[in-house]
Design an enzyme around this catalytic site. Structure first.
Site, PDB file in Angstrom:
ATOM      1  CE  LYS A  83      14.967  35.447  47.728  1.00  0.00           C
ATOM      2  NZ  LYS A  83      14.995  34.216  46.918  1.00  0.00           N
ATOM      3  CG  ASN A  84      15.044  31.668  50.002  1.00  0.00           C
ATOM      4  OD1 ASN A  84      14.638  32.381  49.080  1.00  0.00           O
ATOM      5  ND2 ASN A  84      16.325  31.382  50.181  1.00  0.00           N
TER       6      ASN A  84
ATOM      7  CB  CYS B 121      20.437  32.345  37.418  1.00  0.00           C
ATOM      8  SG  CYS B 121      21.051  31.816  38.987  1.00  0.00           S
TER       9      CYS B 121
ATOM     10  NE  ARG C 107      20.117  28.866  41.792  1.00  0.00           N
ATOM     11  CZ  ARG C 107      19.515  29.815  42.490  1.00  0.00           C
ATOM     12  NH1 ARG C 107      19.431  31.019  42.031  1.00  0.00           N
ATOM     13  NH2 ARG C 107      18.990  29.538  43.659  1.00  0.00           N
TER      14      ARG C 107
ATOM     15  CG  ASP D   1      21.034  32.662  49.906  1.00  0.00           C
ATOM     16  OD1 ASP D   1      21.627  32.511  48.831  1.00  0.00           O
ATOM     17  OD2 ASP D   1      19.859  32.283  50.086  1.00  0.00           O
TER      18      ASP D   1
ATOM     19  NE  ARG E 209      15.142  37.820  42.170  1.00  0.00           N
ATOM     20  CZ  ARG E 209      15.990  36.798  42.283  1.00  0.00           C
ATOM     21  NH1 ARG E 209      17.197  36.898  41.810  1.00  0.00           N
ATOM     22  NH2 ARG E 209      15.622  35.676  42.857  1.00  0.00           N
TER      23      ARG E 209
HETATM   24  C1  UD1 Z   1      17.794  27.753  47.419  1.00  0.00           C
HETATM   25  C2  UD1 Z   1      17.535  29.183  47.805  1.00  0.00           C
HETATM   26  C3  UD1 Z   1      18.782  30.027  47.586  1.00  0.00           C
HETATM   27  C4  UD1 Z   1      19.951  29.407  48.311  1.00  0.00           C
HETATM   28  C5  UD1 Z   1      20.108  27.945  47.967  1.00  0.00           C
HETATM   29  C6  UD1 Z   1      21.181  27.241  48.785  1.00  0.00           C
HETATM   30  C7  UD1 Z   1      15.178  29.533  47.399  1.00  0.00           C
HETATM   31  C8  UD1 Z   1      14.131  30.204  46.565  1.00  0.00           C
HETATM   32  N1  UD1 Z   1      16.439  29.708  46.998  1.00  0.00           N
HETATM   33  O1  UD1 Z   1      18.106  27.726  46.019  1.00  0.00           O
HETATM   34  O2  UD1 Z   1      18.516  31.338  48.084  1.00  0.00           O
HETATM   35  O3  UD1 Z   1      21.130  30.094  47.951  1.00  0.00           O
HETATM   36  O4  UD1 Z   1      18.877  27.248  48.181  1.00  0.00           O
HETATM   37  O5  UD1 Z   1      20.933  27.385  50.132  1.00  0.00           O
HETATM   38  O6  UD1 Z   1      14.883  28.920  48.408  1.00  0.00           O
HETATM   39  N2  UD1 Z   1      21.777  21.212  42.258  1.00  0.00           N
HETATM   40  C9  UD1 Z   1      21.968  20.249  41.263  1.00  0.00           C
HETATM   41  N3  UD1 Z   1      20.858  19.661  40.717  1.00  0.00           N
HETATM   42  C10 UD1 Z   1      19.590  19.974  41.089  1.00  0.00           C
HETATM   43  C11 UD1 Z   1      19.396  20.942  42.111  1.00  0.00           C
HETATM   44  C12 UD1 Z   1      20.511  21.552  42.674  1.00  0.00           C
HETATM   45  O7  UD1 Z   1      23.102  19.955  40.900  1.00  0.00           O
HETATM   46  O8  UD1 Z   1      18.632  19.387  40.552  1.00  0.00           O
HETATM   47  C13 UD1 Z   1      22.961  21.883  42.876  1.00  0.00           C
HETATM   48  C14 UD1 Z   1      23.016  23.377  42.538  1.00  0.00           C
HETATM   49  O9  UD1 Z   1      23.661  23.605  41.302  1.00  0.00           O
HETATM   50  C15 UD1 Z   1      23.786  23.938  43.706  1.00  0.00           C
HETATM   51  C16 UD1 Z   1      23.363  23.045  44.866  1.00  0.00           C
HETATM   52  O10 UD1 Z   1      22.802  21.878  44.287  1.00  0.00           O
HETATM   53  O11 UD1 Z   1      25.174  23.791  43.521  1.00  0.00           O
HETATM   54  C17 UD1 Z   1      22.374  23.702  45.807  1.00  0.00           C
HETATM   55  O12 UD1 Z   1      21.248  24.128  45.103  1.00  0.00           O
HETATM   56  P1  UD1 Z   1      19.805  24.161  45.785  1.00  0.00           P
HETATM   57  O13 UD1 Z   1      19.906  23.816  47.223  1.00  0.00           O
HETATM   58  O14 UD1 Z   1      18.885  23.367  44.938  1.00  0.00           O
HETATM   59  O15 UD1 Z   1      19.446  25.704  45.662  1.00  0.00           O
HETATM   60  P2  UD1 Z   1      18.068  26.334  45.227  1.00  0.00           P
HETATM   61  O16 UD1 Z   1      16.928  25.533  45.730  1.00  0.00           O
HETATM   62  O17 UD1 Z   1      18.123  26.677  43.777  1.00  0.00           O
END
Ligand code: UD1
Length: 417
Positions: A22-23, A116, A121, A305, A397
C-alpha cells in the site's frame, strides 16, 4: 453492516502470498501524473486506499483500468490540478498528489487535511519545503492553493524524517530546474521503491534509503511498466498472527530484509523464523516471552504500523512488556478494544504497559483505524471462542482480503456481509 467473525483459539498452519505494498503503491500512483502516457503497475493491491487514489486520478482527467492485479493508468488527458475535497477527507495520504501535480501542472488546489484517528498528522514540512522550491502558497477557507512559475531545486532539511514529506519533495523535484537535496530524509523501503519507479521512468535520484537524497531535475519522464514490492506491514501482521495464535506458516513473495526489527523482536519472544529472498517461515510454539521495551521509530527502527499488532501478541506473554509510541500519539485508542479480550494494559502518555495474561476470550469489538483493526483480528485469533469485529472497512483500506489470507493459514474467520 458487514462484520468479521472469528472462531479463535486455534493454531495456524499454511502458506500465503503477500499482496503489493500500500505505502509503496500510493506515492507511485501519484507519481504517474508526472508521466504523460500509459503506465502499467503490476502487483498492485486491490485495497480501498488504492480505489480512492484511482478516484482522485479519474477526477483530474486520468483513466484507470485493471487487468487482474495490473493497474493501467493513462495520464494523457489530465485536465485539472484541483483534488476534490471528498477524497482528501476519505484518505489523508491524498496530499501526496501535491508534489506530483505541482511537477506536472505547476499548480495544485487541495483541501487542508484534518487530523485523523491515529494523531494530528500536520503537513507543515511539506508546505515549507514547497515554499523553498519557489512555490507560492495561499490558504483560504480550508483550501491550500499552490502555484509556481517553475519549481527550483534547493537544499531542504527536514526536522523529522517524515515519509510523506520526503515523498512529496521528491515528486516536486523530479521535473524541477536544478538539484534538490533532502537532508534527514525518511529511509523507509517505500521511499526507495518510489525512487526506483521514478528512475526507471528517467528521473535522476540518488541516495534513496539513506538520510540524504539528491534529485537532479530532468525535462521529461517516459511511460513504463513496473512491478510493486510486497507489503512488509501485511507480512508483519501475518507473522504476528502466527506468533500470537501459535503454529507454523510460510509467507511467500517477500523476504525478511525490510522486516528486520519485527523479526528480531518475534525471535526474542521465542518464535523460530527463517527466511530467504522470497519467503519467510515462522513457527511459534507455546507461550511467548515479554519484551522489556519496544520504541516505535522511523525506519530501520520498529515501525509504528506494527505497534498495535505486536501489542496484541504481547497480551498473552509470560510477563510484563512496555511499548513507547513515538510517532503517532493516537494509536493507543485501539487499546480500549484490546482490553475487551481480557488483556491487562495500562496507558500513561506515550507508554503502554502490557501485563501478559494466560488467555484471552472472544468478544465484540469495533475497529476505528487500519492497523488497530488488524490487531483486533490477531487478538480474535488468539482468543478462545467467538469474536465479532465491526467496521471491517478500516482494515480493507490496507488489506486486500485479510479473511481469505488468514483462512489460507487455517484460521476460522469470515467476512459476513
Ligand atoms: C506514512 C505512512 C504510515 C506510517 C508513517 C510512519 C503512507 C501512506 N503512510 O505516513 O503508514 O505510519 O509514514 O512510518 O506511507 N509530521 C509533522 N509535520 C509534517 C509531516 C509529519 O510534524 O509535515 C510528523 C507526524 O505528525 C508524525 C511524524 O512526523 O508524528 C511522522 O509522520 P510521517 O512520516 O509524515 O507519516 P505519513 O507520511 O503521514
Amino acid at each position: 453492516m458487514a462484520f468479521i467473525e472469528i472462531n479463535g483459539g486455534k493454531q495456524l498452519s499454511g502458506e500465503v502470498n503477500i499482496q503489493g505494498s500500500k505505502n509503496a503503491v500510493l506515492p507511485i500512483l501519484a507519481a504517474t501524473v508526472l508521466i504523460n502516457g500509459i503506465i502499467k503497475l503490476n502487483h498492485c493491491p486491490k485495497i480501498l486506499d488504492v480505489f480512492h487514489m484511482i478516484k482522485i486520478l479519474e477526477a483530474i482527467g486520468c483513466n484507470a483500468s485493471w487487468e487482474k492485479h495490473t493497474l493501467i493508468i493513462d495520464t494523457t488527458k489530465l485536465n485539472t490540478s484541483t483534488v476534490p475535497e471528498e477524497y482528501v477527507r476519505l484518505m489523508r495520504s491524498s496530499i501526496i498528489m501535491m508534489g506530483a501535480l505541482l511537477g506536472r501542472t505547476h499548480s495544485v488546489t487541495i483541501t487542508y487535511p484534518g487530523g485523523c484517528t491515529i494523531g494530528a498528522r500536520p503537513i507543515d514540512f511539506h508546505l515549507s519545503a514547497f515554499q523553498d522550491m519557489n512555490v507560492s502558497l495561499e490558504e483560504e477557507d480550508g483550501l491550500i492553493k499552490c502555484t509556481t512559475t517553475g519549481i527550483v531545486g534547493n537544499e531542504i532539511s527536514l526536522k523529522f524524517p517524515s515519509v510523506g514529506a520526503t515523498e512529496n519533495i521528491i515528486l516536486a523535484a523530479v521535473l524541477a530546474t536544478g538539484k534538490t537535496s533532502i537532508i534527514n530524509a525518511a529511509k523507509e523501503p517505500e521511499i526507495t521503491e518510489l525512487c526506483k519507479f521514478l528512475n526507471t521512468a528517467g528521473a535522476e535520484i540518488t541516495g534513496a534509503g539513506t538520510e540524504k537524497i539528491e534529485i537532479n531535475g530532468v525535462e521529461y519522464l517516459h511511460p513504463i511498466e513496473y512491478t510493486a514490492c510486497s507489503d512488509r506491514i501485511v507480512a508483519g501482521t501475518y507473522l504476528a498472527a502466527v506468533a500470537g495464535a501459535g503454529g507454523e506458516a510460510v509467507l511467500t513473495g517477500i523476504g525478511a530484509g525490510s522486516l528486520q526489527m519485527v523479526v528480531t523482536l518475534l525471535r526474542e519472544m521465542g518464535c523460530n523464523i527463517i527466511s530467504g529472498e522470497e519467503y519467510i517461515i515462522i513457527s511459534s510454539l507455546g507461550r511467548l516471552k515479554p519484551i522489556s521495551l519496544i520504541r516505535t521509530m522511523p525506519y530501520p527502527g520498529f515501525p509504528t504500523d506494527m505497534q498495535s499488532q505486536i501489542m496484541s501478541v504481547l497480551m498473552t506473554a509470560t510477563g510484563t512488556s512496555r511499548i513507547i509510541e513515538e510517532i503517532f500519539e493516537g494509536r493507543y485508542q485501539n487499546v480500549k478494544e484490546q482490553i475487551k479480550f481480557g488483556a491487562d494494559i495500562q496507558i500513561e502518555g506515550r507508554t503502554a504497559v502490557i501485563n501478559g495474561v494466560s488467555n484471552l476470550t472472544g468478544c465484540e469489538v469495533f475497529a476505528s483505524e487500519l492497523r488497530g483493526g488488524a490487531a483486533l483480528v490477531i487478538a480474535g485469533l488468539m482468543a478462545r471462542g467467538k469474536t465479532t469485529l465491526h467496521n471491517p472497512y478500516f482494515i480493507e483500506r490496507g488489506y486486500e482480503d485479510i479473511c481469505r489470507d488468514l483462512r489460507k493459514l487455517g484460521a476460522d474467520i469470515k467476512l459476513v456481509t
